[in-house]
Scaffold this motif. Structure first.
Motif, PDB file in Angstrom:
ATOM      1  N   LEU A 153      -3.551   3.081 -50.026  1.00  0.00           N
ATOM      2  CA  LEU A 153      -3.132   2.031 -48.747  1.00  0.00           C
ATOM      3  C   LEU A 153      -1.811   1.652 -48.542  1.00  0.00           C
ATOM      4  O   LEU A 153      -1.352   1.217 -47.926  1.00  0.00           O
ATOM      5  CB  LEU A 153      -4.283   0.880 -48.335  1.00  0.00           C
ATOM      6  CG  LEU A 153      -5.605   1.267 -47.908  1.00  0.00           C
ATOM      7  CD1 LEU A 153      -6.545   0.139 -47.699  1.00  0.00           C
ATOM      8  CD2 LEU A 153      -5.622   1.798 -45.964  1.00  0.00           C
ATOM      9  N   GLN A 156       0.825   4.045 -48.312  1.00  0.00           N
ATOM     10  CA  GLN A 156       0.851   4.489 -46.540  1.00  0.00           C
ATOM     11  C   GLN A 156       1.766   3.095 -46.029  1.00  0.00           C
ATOM     12  O   GLN A 156       2.501   3.337 -45.113  1.00  0.00           O
ATOM     13  CB  GLN A 156      -0.598   3.838 -45.729  1.00  0.00           C
ATOM     14  CG  GLN A 156      -1.354   5.060 -45.849  1.00  0.00           C
ATOM     15  CD  GLN A 156      -3.010   4.806 -45.549  1.00  0.00           C
ATOM     16  OE1 GLN A 156      -3.039   4.172 -44.782  1.00  0.00           O
ATOM     17  NE2 GLN A 156      -4.250   6.359 -46.117  1.00  0.00           N
ATOM     18  N   VAL A 157       1.619   2.296 -46.689  1.00  0.00           N
ATOM     19  CA  VAL A 157       2.395   0.602 -46.643  1.00  0.00           C
ATOM     20  C   VAL A 157       3.682   1.260 -46.792  1.00  0.00           C
ATOM     21  O   VAL A 157       5.000   1.618 -45.953  1.00  0.00           O
ATOM     22  CB  VAL A 157       2.260  -0.448 -47.500  1.00  0.00           C
ATOM     23  CG1 VAL A 157       2.895  -1.493 -46.608  1.00  0.00           C
ATOM     24  CG2 VAL A 157       0.749  -1.011 -46.052  1.00  0.00           C
ATOM     25  N   THR A 376      -0.829  -4.404 -47.548  1.00  0.00           N
ATOM     26  CA  THR A 376      -1.960  -3.820 -48.107  1.00  0.00           C
ATOM     27  C   THR A 376      -2.894  -4.435 -47.897  1.00  0.00           C
ATOM     28  O   THR A 376      -4.202  -3.420 -47.042  1.00  0.00           O
ATOM     29  CB  THR A 376      -1.205  -3.166 -49.401  1.00  0.00           C
ATOM     30  OG1 THR A 376      -0.435  -2.899 -50.046  1.00  0.00           O
ATOM     31  CG2 THR A 376      -2.455  -2.566 -50.054  1.00  0.00           C
ATOM     32  N   ARG A 379      -4.195  -4.349 -43.891  1.00  0.00           N
ATOM     33  CA  ARG A 379      -4.943  -2.950 -44.078  1.00  0.00           C
ATOM     34  C   ARG A 379      -6.209  -2.835 -44.496  1.00  0.00           C
ATOM     35  O   ARG A 379      -6.682  -2.336 -43.942  1.00  0.00           O
ATOM     36  CB  ARG A 379      -3.658  -1.236 -44.143  1.00  0.00           C
ATOM     37  CG  ARG A 379      -3.703  -0.349 -44.207  1.00  0.00           C
ATOM     38  CD  ARG A 379      -2.839   0.615 -44.251  1.00  0.00           C
ATOM     39  NE  ARG A 379      -2.054  -0.239 -43.186  1.00  0.00           N
ATOM     40  CZ  ARG A 379      -1.195   0.795 -42.900  1.00  0.00           C
ATOM     41  NH1 ARG A 379      -1.035   2.468 -43.183  1.00  0.00           N
ATOM     42  NH2 ARG A 379      -0.325   0.734 -41.926  1.00  0.00           N
ATOM     43  N   GLU A 382      -8.054  -4.323 -42.320  1.00  0.00           N
ATOM     44  CA  GLU A 382      -7.937  -3.655 -40.614  1.00  0.00           C
ATOM     45  C   GLU A 382      -9.701  -3.025 -40.571  1.00  0.00           C
ATOM     46  O   GLU A 382      -9.867  -2.160 -39.901  1.00  0.00           O
ATOM     47  CB  GLU A 382      -7.250  -3.595 -40.250  1.00  0.00           C
ATOM     48  CG  GLU A 382      -6.669  -5.018 -40.024  1.00  0.00           C
ATOM     49  CD  GLU A 382      -4.399  -4.263 -39.967  1.00  0.00           C
ATOM     50  OE1 GLU A 382      -4.001  -5.438 -39.566  1.00  0.00           O
ATOM     51  OE2 GLU A 382      -4.742  -3.028 -40.182  1.00  0.00           O
ATOM     52  N   GLY A 383      -9.565  -1.608 -41.744  1.00  0.00           N
ATOM     53  CA  GLY A 383      -9.850  -1.011 -42.780  1.00  0.00           C
ATOM     54  C   GLY A 383     -11.708  -1.166 -42.593  1.00  0.00           C
ATOM     55  O   GLY A 383     -12.984  -0.056 -42.497  1.00  0.00           O
TER      56      GLY A 383
END
Length: 496
Positions: A153, A156-157, A376, A379, A382-383
């Motif tokens: 994650l 990804q950020v 991070t 995310r 949220e996931g």
């Protein structure tokens, strides 16, 4: 049966887009709770039968039963076999008008160490162990944290934000994380939160320090639980506040002492969901009484919800902030216990009038929290990974608590009696033999074991002798070795 207007209110809660993230039973429960708090459903009034209400709302009877069960668990309603469900008598109160805020003067500090600075230094601060030894309290398990997921994650950020994650961040916190926190505490803690009212900080300790320095002048009085979390007491004493201890019983802080206190105070500090260190849950009628007190006296309620994620018997009750219509409650939370201490992210849910002053004050302390970690974490939440991790660790910690209880009863029965908590990361133990608390703590330290004495958490240090045993961060095998060493250390002291 509900009046037509009351039924329409419940239907409106079900239909509002803002409540779409809540399960159906939670929307029904909160709609009825609000009717009770607003006085639309008075004490003793009957609620519709679950089957009838389910038919009126077009939902299953199980959904309504789940809503009623939570209302009953929180003390809002009584369920009488053969008679039905009724609004609890304790919910009858008259919410006072919201008083106008008082002006407070900002006092200049003297050169060198001020009186406050001297108090901070004398307090010794709040130091956590770098490599915790059994049974250091308040430490979560970090060895099984899903690091590979966190790293993915984070990558990804960085891919999306790039070097922007390396710049200064918003002092209030990144918007994605504030939104994720608001959604989470609304759903899980029954809060009244929006992203614009969340202030992201490094820890709950920073939140307590901000409250102590921004809301009060030296000499102001604050009611504080007795016993209480040592970090809160030290933050308030370091700010030169007059901490007034309030006793506890099995229903939490004894609010009637506050109501009867002629001198009053500017605030009350609470750990209502899981009192530290006793584990008591603050009763609903006392929560409502404190909300009324704060509104009437222009006081503040500082609510520290430090480990409510880990509740092992039933569901935790709703937070005080969610019950307060007068915006006098400051709700403090942290990810130190639920994820890992090195994350250094906590938060405060503030009344609207305090958001800007607290954010400005925060810029004078450390500016902002690291944007990369915030994004991070947002995310991660949220996931659905945060909820999944908490559920996993809740099961692990419950099993470890059970192991510790068995070990203490098997090997320390002549010395202590465990007080099995319904949640949290540590268990209180009360000394029952001839061993003093000081001798027990020192013997444990010599054996490489960390115990936190209970009497030190009481005002004046005169509480019942005993200690806290943290269990979350230690495997059953590690606890077995440590308890046996502790038993040997205690026997050595007693026989010497």
């Amino acid at each position: 049966m509900f009046k037509h207007s009351q039924l329409e209110t419940v239907k409106a809660w079900l239909a509002q887009p803002a409540h779409a993230a809540l399960p159906l039973h939670a929307r029904i429960q909160r709609a009825i709770r609000q009717l009770i708090l607003d006085g639309a459903l008075g004490a003793g009034k009957p609620l519709p039968a679950s089957r009838a209400l389910a038919g009126s709302l077009g939902v299953s009877r199980d959904t309504v039963e789940a809503a009623y069960a939570q209302l009953h668990a929180e003390g809002f309603i009584e369920r009488r076999v053969g008679s039905g469900s009724f609004v609890s008598e304790m919910t009858e109160f008259s919410p006072p008008r919201r008083p106008a805020p008082r002006d407070r003067r900002v006092r200049k500090q003297a050169p060198a160490l001020s009186k406050r600075g001297e108090a901070m230094f004398r307090s010794g601060g709040v130091r956590e162990p770098l490599a915790p030894r059994p049974f250091a309290p308040g430490v979560p398990e970090t060895r099984t944290f899903p690091l590979h997921l966190w790293e993915r994650l984070e990558r990804q950020v960085l891919k999306e934000v790039g070097t922007g994650a390396l710049l200064h961040g918003d002092p209030q916190g990144t918007e994605p994380l504030r939104r994720a926190i608001a959604d989470y505490i609304n759903l899980e803690r029954g809060a009244r939160a929006t992203a614009d009212r969340v202030l992201v900080l490094t820890s709950s300790q920073q939140a307590l320090t901000l409250c102590a320095t921004m809301l009060f002048d030296p000499g102001d009085r604050i009611f504080i639980e007795d016993p209480a979390y040592y970090g809160a007491r030290r933050a308030f004493e370091a700010a030169a506040l007059d901490c007034v201890p309030v006793r506890l019983d099995r229903q939490g802080l004894m609010a009637e002492q506050i109501m009867a206190e002629p001198r009053g105070a500017r605030a009350v500090f609470l750990t209502p969901s899981h009192q530290f260190p006793t584990g008591a849950t603050l009763a609903l009628d006392r929560r409502l009484a404190l909300i009324e007190w704060a509104a009437r006296h222009e006081g503040w309620i500082i609510e520290d919800d430090y480990d409510s994620e880990f509740h092992y018997a039933g569901k935790p009750t709703a937070c005080v902030q969610g019950l307060d219509p007068h915006e006098r409650t400051i709700y403090i939370g942290t990810f130190t216990k639920s994820l890992f201490p090195g994350l250094r992210i906590g938060y405060a849910l503030l009344p609207p009038a305090l958001v800007q002053p607290m954010t400005v004050a925060r810029t004078l302390l450390d500016g902002h929290s690291a944007p990369l970690a915030q994004l991070t974490l947002a995310r991660f939440m949220e996931g659905g990974h945060f909820g999944a991790h908490v559920r996993t660790m809740r099961s692990v910690y419950a099993a470890r608590l059970e192991v510790l209880v068995g070990l203490v009863r098997a090997h320390l029965s002549g010395f202590v009696e465990p007080r099995v908590p319904i949640g949290g990361l540590q268990m209180p133990c009360v000394l029952t033999g001839n061993l003093s608390e000081h001798a027990a703590v020192e013997a444990a330290r010599r054996a490489g074991i960390e115990l936190l004495g209970l009497s030190s958490l009481h005002a004046g240090g005169h509480g019942k002798a005993g200690f806290l045993m943290g269990f979350a961060a230690y495997t059953p095998a590690e606890m077995d070795v440590a308890v046996r060493k502790l038993a040997q250390a205690f026997r050595t002291v007693v026989n010497s």
